[in-house]
Design an enzyme around this catalytic site. Structure first.
Site, PDB file in Angstrom:
ATOM      1  N   ASP A 114       0.848  -1.187   0.000  1.00 28.10           N
ATOM      2  CA  ASP A 114       0.000   0.000   0.000  1.00 28.10           C
ATOM      3  C   ASP A 114       0.886   1.241   0.000  1.00 28.10           C
ATOM      4  O   ASP A 114       0.846   2.055   0.916  1.00 28.10           O
ATOM      5  CB  ASP A 114      -0.933  -0.010   1.212  1.00 28.10           C
ATOM      6  CG  ASP A 114      -2.112   0.940   1.034  1.00 28.10           C
ATOM      7  OD1 ASP A 114      -2.318   1.409  -0.095  1.00 28.10           O
ATOM      8  OD2 ASP A 114      -2.814   1.212   2.019  1.00 28.10           O
TER       9      ASP A 114
ATOM     10  N   LYS B  74      -3.631   4.555   8.190  1.00 22.86           N
ATOM     11  CA  LYS B  74      -2.693   4.315   7.097  1.00 22.86           C
ATOM     12  C   LYS B  74      -1.538   5.297   7.134  1.00 22.86           C
ATOM     13  O   LYS B  74      -0.400   4.945   6.845  1.00 22.86           O
ATOM     14  CB  LYS B  74      -3.424   4.428   5.755  1.00 22.86           C
ATOM     15  CG  LYS B  74      -4.324   3.254   5.418  1.00 22.86           C
ATOM     16  CD  LYS B  74      -4.900   3.409   4.023  1.00 22.86           C
ATOM     17  CE  LYS B  74      -5.772   2.226   3.648  1.00 22.86           C
ATOM     18  NZ  LYS B  74      -6.351   2.374   2.296  1.00 22.86           N
TER      19      LYS B  74
END
Length: 495
Positions: A260, A292
């Site tokens: 990611d 994140k």
């Protein structure tokens, strides 16, 4: 020549074809050589992975079975005749090998890779090799190139307007279902906001999953156009309109590998927005210890990358950095999130304040794109649309236009409460753990599964007091979620 037989086998995301091991005129050695085959006629062709079948009940000699994905993508009827041959490796694989060696690729080479990925010419292993190579190093120019290439492969929507607004959150925060509040606020004001959203991949719910509790989200481009022309907005699943299809394929490999990177994130989000016809975008970047993005310095780097690529693509972007230290709202999972959304739109006294405040913040930034509003008036206008009931009315019209959900979904009947281990103050909630527990309970596939948060960070609790309630629609799902919560509740309580 072989005749097509449709087999009710889900091989997502790959194309898979099935042949009898014996009886088709091929030796075992030839079968082994044909692991990847081209299946085609004069009008259509696909590449597929070949699986051999020993049960004659499945297939007869002279037939080729196609799994659901392969059958749909080939686009030929059952019984149609096709030929097969060994598939040649895509030329673009040579560019992937160069990327693995650390080279910076040219625009044309990236375009070739993306087109071959979108055409399902790569195996998951080959896609994984490309993603890992890009994760090692990807230049800003390569990020821009792959974003453009991904947007150009697939459908593109055109709303015939110079101002088409959108909002996106990079994710990672359970319950952060602000889009379902922002869209009706913006629609009530009169801006065009065709919101195409994804279904959850690793989270307990995506916007499309939650909206599906209330309305149909499987809309084609024509239906979307009709709804937007009447209601100024739509809340639909993007997968139905084939926007940036290479992105969906890449994501299916990224998630299991837990790749990611910021570069892939930028390419994924902006390619979808470009293909969806967006001209102005508000981007929400939550920052928190289990989000994140975990630091302000990371947020700044990501903001600058988004701004650079969006600027080159002609998308005006406003990046908003928000608090990602804990889940938003109380409900996690489709039904519970839909409950929170409607409570905010109804202006209920007990509606989650954090969900309401964040939605108003983001809606205000979007409305500030409107040249008819005085600078800085967006937030006040968003508050007006919500408080007056105009946003609720817009949402009800949108639900009716998309098709009101006929099935009534309710929170799962199997429940378990996770309690505080001691007297104290809640100092932290781990977003990642909470999301995992909700998914083990069955969310988002089971609409009523999820977590109802009863306490948030900063609140005082007594030993044995319920911190949250797990809902599941099966005893098995509840058992999985309860076991994980027993190992790690996701809550930290300090005396």
């Amino acid at each position: 020549m072989l005749k097509i037989k449709r087999l009710a086998i889900d091989t997502h995301p790959e194309n898979t074809a099935f042949l009898l091991r014996h009886g088709n005129g091929y030796s075992a050695e030839q079968f082994q050589a044909l692991r990847k085959i081209r299946i085609g006629s004069e009008t259509s062709e696909i590449l597929a992975t070949l699986a051999l079948v020993d049960e004659s009940e499945w297939l007869a000699a002279g037939e080729i079975g196609l799994g659901e994905q392969a059958f749909r993508r080939l686009g030929l009827p059952e019984g149609a005749e096709v030929v097969i041959e060994q598939a040649r490796p895509p030329v673009s694989l040579e560019f992937v090998r160069r990327k693995i060696d650390g080279d910076t690729l040219e625009d044309s080479e990236i375009v070739a890779i993306v087109r071959d990925i979108a055409a399902h010419r790569y195996s998951p292993m080959e896609i994984g090799a490309y993603l890992v190579a890009c994760a090692g190093f990807m230049s800003t120019q390569e990020t821009l190139s792959i974003t453009r290439a991904m947007a150009d492969v697939g459908e593109k929507l055109d709303w015939k307007s110079q101002l088409v607004v959108d909002k996106h959150c990079i994710g990672g925060i359970p319950g952060n279902r602000t889009s379902m509040i922002v869209v009706p606020i913006v629609a009530a004001h009169g801006l065009i906001m065709p919101k195409t959203s994804s279904r959850a991949i690793t989270s307990p719910s995506g916007t499309a999953d939650t909206m599906e509790v209330l309305a149909n989200v499987n809309l084609c481009a024509r239906d979307m156009q009709a709804i937007v022309s009447k209601e100024h907005a739509v809340l639909a699943w993007g997968g139905q309109v084939n926007l940036s299809p290479a992105d969906d394929i890449l994501i299916s490999v990224e998630r299991p590998l837990r790749i990611d990177t910021f570069e892939q994130m930028v390419a994924s989000i902006l390619s979808k927005k470009l293909a969806a016809g967006s001209t102005h975008l508000v981007l929400d970047i939550p920052v928190g210890p289990t989000a994140k993005v975990r630091s302000q310095s990371e947020a700044v780097r990501l903001r600058k990358l988004f701004e650079y690529v969006a600027g080159k693509l002609g998308i005006e972007i406003n990046v908003v950095v928000t608090d990602g230290s804990q889940p938003i709202g109380r409900g996690i999972g489709p039904v519970l999130e839909a409950r929170d959304v409607m409570a905010v739109l109804r202006n209920d006294a007990d509606a989650p304040e954090d969900l309401r405040d964040r939605a108003l913040l983001l809606a205000g930034h979007i409305l500030d794109f409107d040249p008819e509003l005085k600078g800085g008036r967006g937030f006040a206008r968003a508050m007006e649309m919500l408080a007056s009931g105009a946003a609720l009315e817009a949402m009800e019209r949108l639900i009716d236009a998309q098709g009101r959900q006929s099935e009534k979904f309710t929170p799962g009947e199997f429940t378990h409460e996770v309690c505080a281990p001691l007297d104290g103050r809640i100092s932290m909630i781990d977003c990642h753990v909470i999301a995992r527990i909700a998914r083990l309970a069955g969310a988002p596939m089971d609409k009523g599964a999820g977590i109802d948060l009863l306490h948030k960070v900063g609140e005082q609790v007594r030993k044995g007091e319920a911190l949250y309630r797990i809902h599941a629609q099966s005893e098995t799902g509840l058992g999985f979620a309860r076991d994980l919560a027993g190992e790690d509740s996701g809550y930290e309580v300090l005396r």
